[in-house]
Scaffold this motif. Structure first.
Motif, short mmCIF file in Angstrom:
data_model
loop_
_atom_site.label_atom_id
_atom_site.label_comp_id
_atom_site.label_asym_id
_atom_site.label_seq_id
_atom_site.Cartn_x
_atom_site.Cartn_y
_atom_site.Cartn_z
N UNK A 1 -0.44 -2.01 14.64
CA UNK A 1 0.60 -2.94 15.08
C UNK A 1 0.10 -3.89 16.16
N UNK A 2 -1.02 -3.57 16.81
CA UNK A 2 -1.56 -4.43 17.85
C UNK A 2 -2.44 -5.55 17.29
N UNK A 3 -2.65 -5.56 15.99
CA UNK A 3 -3.51 -6.57 15.37
C UNK A 3 -2.76 -7.84 14.96
N UNK A 4 -1.47 -7.90 15.25
CA UNK A 4 -0.70 -9.09 14.93
C UNK A 4 -0.43 -9.25 13.45
N UNK A 5 -0.31 -8.13 12.74
CA UNK A 5 -0.04 -8.16 11.30
C UNK A 5 1.30 -7.49 11.02
N UNK A 6 1.86 -7.80 9.85
CA UNK A 6 3.04 -7.09 9.37
C UNK A 6 2.56 -5.88 8.56
N UNK A 7 3.18 -4.76 8.77
CA UNK A 7 2.74 -3.51 8.14
C UNK A 7 3.77 -3.04 7.12
N UNK A 8 3.29 -2.74 5.92
CA UNK A 8 4.16 -2.25 4.84
C UNK A 8 3.55 -0.99 4.23
N UNK A 9 4.39 -0.04 3.91
CA UNK A 9 3.95 1.13 3.15
C UNK A 9 4.49 1.08 1.71
N UNK A 10 5.38 0.14 1.44
CA UNK A 10 5.89 -0.09 0.09
C UNK A 10 5.19 -1.33 -0.46
N UNK A 11 4.43 -1.18 -1.53
CA UNK A 11 3.61 -2.29 -2.02
C UNK A 11 4.44 -3.45 -2.54
N UNK A 12 5.47 -3.17 -3.30
CA UNK A 12 6.26 -4.25 -3.87
C UNK A 12 6.94 -5.07 -2.78
N UNK A 13 7.41 -4.40 -1.74
CA UNK A 13 8.01 -5.11 -0.62
C UNK A 13 6.97 -5.96 0.10
N UNK A 14 5.77 -5.42 0.28
CA UNK A 14 4.71 -6.14 0.98
C UNK A 14 4.19 -7.34 0.22
N UNK A 15 4.26 -7.31 -1.11
CA UNK A 15 3.76 -8.41 -1.92
C UNK A 15 4.76 -9.54 -2.09
N UNK A 16 5.98 -9.35 -1.68
CA UNK A 16 7.03 -10.33 -1.89
C UNK A 16 6.65 -11.69 -1.29
N UNK A 17 6.51 -12.70 -2.16
CA UNK A 17 6.26 -14.06 -1.71
C UNK A 17 4.86 -14.33 -1.18
#
Length: 309
Positions: free
Chosen positions: A198-214
């Motif tokens: 979380x300190x790397x300035x990224x958004x973190x997802x554990x659900x792939x379909x949610x993370x790939x959205x858009x």
């Protein structure tokens, strides 16, 4: 003007440095597509490729890049199991330094080993991958691939999926894309996410379909089995079901999204063969082409050779 003596990581490079490398690499992309692919900007200089860790793409790419620039290229492949960070590495550095090389390209299984070696030699050193730390030229070639496909890097949404915890490619890409103002997401099971992500300035997802959205760019990573201390996924079949890139999952990204993979690919584990070979979306072969051009640019800039053309 590029001011760095070594390229040990993306950390420490400014957006202007990154842009300078990519702009110069564009020149070499065009050169490499000609029948006569050689420029003599490194003629008379010696490049030593020192690989303590197995490699195919990276080593071949650096060797080809040096030869196309006119350098004298020497390849040294050493078993990482017989070399340890410390005296042996330092002795190796001192021996090589006595040969007076101009460029040293190093891959090592220990994080920080390349930086240690760079302190002991008088030439420029390029990090070709060190442990879980960084792989800067991979991130730069990925950035070039994206920029040529999309026309820009800033404000793109890039989803990096897979073994984030053990991937030096992921770390370098997060730093590079972040510096160029891209929006970076990481997608992985909790067991393959590093502490402090979380300190790397990224958004973190554990659900792939949610993370790939858009997403504009989908970058898949293999599971680094050689760096895993124990079982972190139930099975490769289950992993593919949840985190393997299929046509159905890719449909959650933008319709013109590009698919990337640094290689080597494990088809049917992190990516479906149909997606990997889909020329409408896949730029995996382009990444290999961009790798030679980026490494040519890095070596020219580090050697301080006056740019030609």
């Amino acid at each position: 003007m590029f001011q760095h003596r070594h390229l040990l990581g993306i950390a420490g490079l400014s957006p202007e440095d990154i842009t300078a490398i990519l702009d110069r690499a564009d020149h070499y992309v065009e050169l490499n597509r000609r029948r006569a692919k050689h420029e003599g900007v490194l003629r008379g200089l010696t490049q030593v490729n020192l690989f303590f860790e197995a490699s195919t793409r990276t080593m071949a790419s650096f060797e080809l890049a040096g030869k196309r620039l006119g350098a004298d290229v020497m390849k040294m492949v050493l078993q990482s199991s017989s070399m340890q960070k410390g005296e042996t590495l330092i002795d190796t550095a001192l021996t090589l330094n006595a040969m007076r090389p101009d460029l040293l390209v190093v891959r090592h299984s220990s994080s920080g080993a390349v930086a240690l070696l760079a302190e002991k030699v008088n030439c420029s050193v390029i990090n070709a991958g060190d442990g879980r730390h960084e792989h800067p030229t991979q991130a730069l070639l990925d950035a070039l691939t994206i920029r040529r496909a999309k026309g820009r890097l800033h404000r793109l949404t890039v989803a990096i999926c897979g073994d984030i915890a053990n991937s030096r490619v992921a770390r370098s890409n997060i730093l590079c894309l972040g510096a160029m103002e891209a929006r970076v997401r990481v997608i992985a099971p909790p067991t393959l996410l590093p502490a402090g992500i979380d300190r790397f300035g990224v958004e973190v997802f554990t659900d792939m379909e949610e993370g790939l959205e858009g997403a504009d760019v989908v970058m898949m990573l293999r599971i680094q089995n050689e760096r895993l201390a124990g079982a972190v996924i139930p099975s490769t079949r289950e992993y593919f079901h949840l985190y393997g890139l299929t046509r159905e999952k890719l449909a959650r990204a933008k319709s013109n999204a590009i698919v990337m993979h640094p290689g080597p690919m494990n088809r049917g584990v992190e990516i479906d063969a149909e997606v990997a070979d889909d020329l409408q979306h896949s730029v995996i072969r382009d990444q290999v082409e961009m790798g030679v051009a980026v490494r040519m640019a890095c070596m020219e800039l580090l050697a301080g050779v006056e740019q030609a053309g």
